[in-house]
Design an enzyme around this catalytic site. Structure first.
Site, short mmCIF file in Angstrom:
data_model
loop_
_atom_site.label_atom_id
_atom_site.label_comp_id
_atom_site.label_asym_id
_atom_site.label_seq_id
_atom_site.Cartn_x
_atom_site.Cartn_y
_atom_site.Cartn_z
N HIS A 96 -9.35 7.52 2.02
CA HIS A 96 -10.02 6.39 2.69
C HIS A 96 -11.16 5.93 1.81
O HIS A 96 -11.96 6.74 1.34
CB HIS A 96 -10.56 6.84 4.04
CG HIS A 96 -11.41 5.83 4.74
ND1 HIS A 96 -11.02 4.51 4.90
CD2 HIS A 96 -12.63 5.94 5.31
CE1 HIS A 96 -11.96 3.86 5.56
NE2 HIS A 96 -12.96 4.69 5.81
N HIS A 98 -13.94 2.33 0.92
CA HIS A 98 -14.44 1.00 1.29
C HIS A 98 -14.48 0.16 0.02
O HIS A 98 -15.48 -0.51 -0.26
CB HIS A 98 -15.81 1.11 1.96
CG HIS A 98 -15.75 1.67 3.34
ND1 HIS A 98 -15.89 0.90 4.48
CD2 HIS A 98 -15.51 2.93 3.78
CE1 HIS A 98 -15.77 1.66 5.55
NE2 HIS A 98 -15.55 2.90 5.15
N ASP A 121 6.29 -3.85 -7.17
CA ASP A 121 6.58 -2.57 -7.81
C ASP A 121 6.26 -1.39 -6.89
O ASP A 121 6.74 -0.28 -7.11
CB ASP A 121 5.75 -2.40 -9.10
CG ASP A 121 6.33 -3.16 -10.28
OD1 ASP A 121 7.52 -3.51 -10.24
OD2 ASP A 121 5.57 -3.41 -11.23
N HIS A 172 -12.46 -2.78 9.20
CA HIS A 172 -12.91 -1.50 8.65
C HIS A 172 -12.64 -1.47 7.14
O HIS A 172 -13.44 -2.01 6.38
CB HIS A 172 -12.23 -0.36 9.41
CG HIS A 172 -12.78 0.99 9.12
ND1 HIS A 172 -12.39 2.12 9.83
CD2 HIS A 172 -13.67 1.44 8.20
CE1 HIS A 172 -13.03 3.18 9.36
NE2 HIS A 172 -13.81 2.79 8.37
N TYR A 230 13.09 2.68 -14.29
CA TYR A 230 11.72 2.65 -14.83
C TYR A 230 11.27 4.07 -15.17
O TYR A 230 11.52 5.01 -14.42
CB TYR A 230 10.77 2.04 -13.80
CG TYR A 230 9.33 2.00 -14.22
CD1 TYR A 230 8.82 0.93 -14.94
CD2 TYR A 230 8.48 3.06 -13.93
CE1 TYR A 230 7.49 0.90 -15.33
CE2 TYR A 230 7.14 3.05 -14.32
CZ TYR A 230 6.66 1.96 -15.03
OH TYR A 230 5.35 1.95 -15.43
#
Length: 234
Positions: A96, A98, A121, A172, A230
């Protein structure tokens, strides 16, 4: 010596990658790594600056978010991580942040549109933005319900969580996950870069068209399809 030493080190290394990649400022983020055999996860302690963080500071929690080992209080987002580990048994790590552009899109309550092949991709849909949290969720066990805010959004849109790897939580910020915490960190960096590219695309051309379906399919499947070519393979 702690029996969770290697797990703590894995979580520590993932957390230290976040400021290196420019994804966190001060203490604005956290990463966790899970040990499925022991049914615990390791997560950054709350409010500890990255410059001060040490492997032994990492806190071990169970799937209810309760501390199993550690002297510090775990991240305030621990219960969100716990819900995701409990409900999604294929993930090995959660991040998580910001980060600037991802958070700006989350605050705008907009999905990140799929404009180009860099996005394709990694996933073939817009990066979803979960709607603002319901008042009853906010007034209840907020961090716990943030996990279900994420899960509900993907379920309502019919998006498999392992296909997505990332989401914006409305008002958020971004959450990402992966088969291990290194992949979750990678997805966090991808989310931020794609968010930045989409923002700049709309500055250059406010009427930019979404990526055509054939290119979405081609770019995703050449990396992730059954005939992927790839990279160097196994």
């Amino acid at each position: 010596m702690s029996k969770y030493k290697s797990l703590k080190e894995e979580a520590y290394e993932a957390n230290m990658r976040l400021p290196e990649l420019g994804l966190v400022l001060f203490t604005f983020g956290n990463a966790s790594a899970v040990d499925r055999d022991k049914a615990v996860f390791a997560i950054k302690p709350s409010g500890v600056p990255y410059d001060d963080l040490k492997p032994e500071d990492i806190v071990i929690c169970d799937y209810e978010g309760e501390v199993v080992e550690g002297k510090m209080r775990p991240s305030s987002d621990t219960k969100t991580h716990a819900v995701l580990y409990k409900e999604w048994d294929k993930i090995g790590g959660v991040v998580h942040t910001h980060s600037t552009y991802g958070t700006a899109w989350a605050q705008s309550l907009l999905d990140i549109p799929i404009f180009g092949t860099t996005h394709a991709d990694h996933l073939v849909t817009d990066i979803p933005c979960a709607p603002p949290m319901k008042d009853e969720y906010i007034e209840g066990d907020y961090e716990h319900m943030t996990g279900y805010q994420i899960i509900d959004c993907l379920n309502e849109r019919g998006i498999d969580y392992m296909d997505a790897g990332m989401i914006l939580v409305g008002n958020h910020a971004p959450f990402t996950w992966g088969k291990d915490v290194a992949k979750a960190v990678y997805n966090s960096a991808v989310c931020e870069e794609v968010a930045k590219m989409a923002y700049l695309t709309l500055q250059i051309n406010p009427n930019a068209n979404p990526l055509k379906e054939a290119l979405k399919k081609k770019h995703f499947e050449r990396k992730h399809g059954k005939d992927a070519y790839y990279g160097q393979g196994c």
